[in-house]
Structure formats: C-alpha cells, structure tokens
Write a protein that holds these residues in place. Structure first.
Motif, PDB file in Angstrom:
ATOM      1  N   UNK A 145       0.853  -1.192   0.000  1.00 47.75           N
ATOM      2  CA  UNK A 145       0.000   0.000   0.000  1.00 47.75           C
ATOM      3  C   UNK A 145       0.889   1.242   0.000  1.00 47.75           C
ATOM      4  N   UNK A 146       0.500   2.264  -0.742  1.00 48.63           N
ATOM      5  CA  UNK A 146       1.311   3.486  -0.819  1.00 48.63           C
ATOM      6  C   UNK A 146       1.568   4.056   0.585  1.00 48.63           C
ATOM      7  N   UNK A 147       0.590   3.931   1.451  1.00 48.05           N
ATOM      8  CA  UNK A 147       0.707   4.528   2.789  1.00 48.05           C
ATOM      9  C   UNK A 147       1.823   3.860   3.608  1.00 48.05           C
ATOM     10  N   UNK A 148       2.135   2.618   3.295  1.00 43.19           N
ATOM     11  CA  UNK A 148       3.178   1.890   4.043  1.00 43.19           C
ATOM     12  C   UNK A 148       4.460   1.687   3.238  1.00 43.19           C
ATOM     13  N   UNK A 149       4.532   2.218   2.035  1.00 43.25           N
ATOM     14  CA  UNK A 149       5.675   1.939   1.146  1.00 43.25           C
ATOM     15  C   UNK A 149       6.971   2.460   1.765  1.00 43.25           C
ATOM     16  N   UNK A 150       8.021   1.649   1.762  1.00 42.74           N
ATOM     17  CA  UNK A 150       9.270   2.052   2.424  1.00 42.74           C
ATOM     18  C   UNK A 150      10.234   2.703   1.428  1.00 42.74           C
ATOM     19  N   UNK A 151      11.158   3.495   1.983  1.00 45.86           N
ATOM     20  CA  UNK A 151      12.185   4.112   1.137  1.00 45.86           C
ATOM     21  C   UNK A 151      13.088   3.036   0.544  1.00 45.86           C
ATOM     22  N   UNK A 152      13.308   1.968   1.300  1.00 44.39           N
ATOM     23  CA  UNK A 152      14.187   0.898   0.802  1.00 44.39           C
ATOM     24  C   UNK A 152      13.582   0.273  -0.459  1.00 44.39           C
ATOM     25  N   UNK A 153      12.266   0.014  -0.435  1.00 44.78           N
ATOM     26  CA  UNK A 153      11.611  -0.564  -1.612  1.00 44.78           C
ATOM     27  C   UNK A 153      11.623   0.429  -2.775  1.00 44.78           C
ATOM     28  N   UNK A 154      11.352   1.700  -2.448  1.00 40.83           N
ATOM     29  CA  UNK A 154      11.368   2.733  -3.499  1.00 40.83           C
ATOM     30  C   UNK A 154      12.733   2.774  -4.187  1.00 40.83           C
ATOM     31  N   UNK A 155      13.801   2.809  -3.369  1.00 39.65           N
ATOM     32  CA  UNK A 155      15.156   2.909  -3.933  1.00 39.65           C
ATOM     33  C   UNK A 155      15.512   1.657  -4.735  1.00 39.65           C
ATOM     34  N   UNK A 156      15.080   0.486  -4.244  1.00 44.59           N
ATOM     35  CA  UNK A 156      15.410  -0.763  -4.949  1.00 44.59           C
ATOM     36  C   UNK A 156      14.772  -0.771  -6.331  1.00 44.59           C
ATOM     37  N   UNK A 157      13.505  -0.363  -6.408  1.00 48.01           N
ATOM     38  CA  UNK A 157      12.800  -0.354  -7.694  1.00 48.01           C
ATOM     39  C   UNK A 157      13.438   0.674  -8.628  1.00 48.01           C
ATOM     40  N   UNK A 158      13.715   1.853  -8.085  1.00 52.10           N
ATOM     41  CA  UNK A 158      14.287   2.914  -8.924  1.00 52.10           C
ATOM     42  C   UNK A 158      15.694   2.584  -9.423  1.00 52.10           C
ATOM     43  N   UNK A 159      16.465   1.874  -8.609  1.00 52.39           N
ATOM     44  CA  UNK A 159      17.839   1.538  -9.007  1.00 52.39           C
ATOM     45  C   UNK A 159      17.832   0.726 -10.303  1.00 52.39           C
ATOM     46  N   UNK A 160      16.965  -0.282 -10.369  1.00 51.55           N
ATOM     47  CA  UNK A 160      16.945  -1.160 -11.550  1.00 51.55           C
ATOM     48  C   UNK A 160      16.117  -0.553 -12.683  1.00 51.55           C
ATOM     49  N   UNK A 161      14.938  -0.039 -12.353  1.00 48.29           N
ATOM     50  CA  UNK A 161      13.990   0.373 -13.404  1.00 48.29           C
ATOM     51  C   UNK A 161      14.320   1.733 -14.011  1.00 48.29           C
TER      52      UNK A 161
END
Ligand code: NAD
Length: 253
Positions: A100-116
């Motif tokens: 859920x966007x409300x619980x999304x972590x910075x770690x997950x955000x950074x991991x997705x952005x690093x590859x994508x």
C-alpha cells in the motif's frame, strides 16, 4: 526488399534480464533475426543459451547485478571482448514491489528505482558512447508498462519508474537522433511471467484483468518478438522516441 530490412545479421544486441520471461523471449527473437546476443542477468542464463543454441544462434551471458551502476563498464567490455561492437540495447530488466502506498518504504522505493530507472539511464549512456564512437548509429529499446499510462494499485514506485521510462525514451531520442540512434520503448500489457505471478494467483484480480483484455488472454514472451525485432532493425529507422504497446488491446478499452 522490405523483409530484408528486418534482418539483424552481423548486429550485436545487449538484452538485460535475459534469463527468464520477456527478456528471454526477446533474446530468442533477436537471435532468430540474426543478431549475436549478450544476455545480462543476475543468475545463470543457461536456459536462454540452450534455446538460442537450438536455432544455431550466438549468445554470451554476462552475470551482473543491475541494482548497481558499477557493473556497467564490465557489461560493455565483455560485449566488446565477445563480439567487438554493439548495435542494440534492450533495457528489459525490471522489478516490482507491492505494498500500500501509505506503508511503502524508502528501501523498496530505492530498490525499484535503481533497476527500473537509474540503471536504464546509465547503461543507455554507456552504450550510446560506444555507438557514437562506432559512428554507425544504433537502437535502444526500453521496456515500459501499462503503468506508464495508468496508476496501478499498490505499486507506486513501479508506476513512477515506468511512467518515467516514457519521458526518458523521448528525452534520449531527441538528443541522440543526430547520431542516428533511435530510442523507443515497448509497453507490454499483462504478460504471463514471474512479474505477474502474484496477480495471476489472485483469482479475483486475474479474472478482472482477463475480462478487460480484448485479446482474451495473457500475453507471452513470444508476443514481444516481432516488435523488438522491428524496433532493433532498419525497418524502424524513422521511428524515434515512441512507446509501442504490445497489450492485446488493453489500452484501447
Ligand atoms: P521477470 O520477473 O520474469 O523478469 C525480470 C528480469 O529482470 C529477470 O530476468 C530478472 O533477473 C531481471 N532483473 C531484475 N532485477 C535485476 C537485477 N538487480 N540485476 C539483474 N537482473 C535483474 O518479469 P518480466 O515480466 O519478464 O519482466 C521484464 C520486464 O517487463 C520488466 O521491466 C517488467 O517491469 C516489464 N513488464 C512486464 C509485464 C508483465 O506483465 N509481465 C508488463 C509490463 C512490463
């Protein structure tokens, strides 16, 4: 002859995320069209190598973790060592993290952005430098998504990164057209791969999705092959900065 324009004989293609799914399908398609393929993946590409061997194609695997940009020099140098040049880059590797966007972590955000995102830009930049040095143009093909056009649910970083692929594709096309480099993207619809396993296992979501696809089925890696070969070939030399949907008609609904 027009069909000759689609041939990739003598061309060298780098495909990221080559061990499975859409990347594997595109490796096989490019090899069938005559390209020598360098497949980049975190894990073994043995299955892809075997499929290409069956058609007497050429394939070299490079094992690299694309969550770091430190691997880029090695990908370029291993490609040049194997085949002496680069003509085509397919930025296919990508990850999705659901929450859920409300619980999304910075770690997950950074991991997705690093590859994508980050890797897509800096690998494209490194390949473009080599293409400019060779002086014969080239093709960069990014992999977008339906979530380049729509918001999606519980995948905010993925949606943001794939929406950015559309803009990045246009931006790079503008700057590199003068070197005869075309930068385009493919937006796959809902395809049956690991990426959508969770969705396909959820009976409600799976039925909702299938009901909305005019083609009435999930896409497959083979569905990517015609479009990737076209965008990698001379047949698309005047197509630049565009994202082509391969979606069974999803966006038309
Ligand atoms: P997949 O999960 O089977 O493939 C993803 C690929 O990316 C794998 O080869 C994986 O090894 C590679 N990868 C991920 N992180 C990596 C890392 N850190 N280093 C090296 N490789 C890494 O799923 P897929 O559906 O084949 O996905 C391919 C692309 O298509 C992705 O960019 C995905 O976002 C996109 N896409 C898929 C769908 C779909 O419905 N399956 C729809 C739209 C877009």
């Amino acid at each position: 002859m027009v069909l000759d324009m689609f041939k990739l004989d003598g061309k060298v293609a780098i495909v990221t995320g080559a061990n499975t799914g859409l990347g594997q399908g595109m490796c096989v398609g490019l090899a069938e069209a005559g390209a020598k393929v360098v497949g980049v993946a975190r894990r073994s590409c043995d299955e892809t190598a075997a499929l290409i061997k069956e058609i007497n194609g050429e394939f070299t695997a490079v094992i690299a973790d694309l969550s770091s940009t430190e691997v880029i020099d090695d990908i370029i140098s291993q490609t040049l060592k194997a085949y002496g040049r680069i003509d085509i880059l397919v930025n296919n590797a990508g990850i999705i993290k659901r929450e859920d966007a409300i619980n999304y972590t910075m770690a997950d955000w950074d991991a997705v952005y690093a590859v994508n995102q980050k890797e897509v830009f800096f690998l494209s930049q490194a390949v473009a430098k080599q293409l400019i040095k060779q002086g014969e143009g080239g093709k960069i093909i990014n992999v977008a998504s339906m979530l380049s056009y729509q918001g999606g649910i519980r995948v905010p970083a993925y949606t943001a990164s794939k929406s950015a692929i559309l803009g990045l594709t246009r931006a790079l096309a503008n700057e590199w057209a003068k070197y005869n480099i075309q930068v385009n993207a493919i937006a796959p619809g809902y395809m049956a791969t690991n990426n959508t396993e969770q969705l396909r296992n959820d009976e409600n979501r799976s039925t909702e999705i299938l009901d909305r696809i005019p083609a009435g089925r999930w896409g497959t890696p083979a569905d990517m092959q015609g479009t990737v070969v076209w965008l990698a070939s001379k047949a698309s030399d005047y197509v630049n900065g565009f994202t082509v949907a391969v979606d069974g008609g999803w966006l038309a609904r």
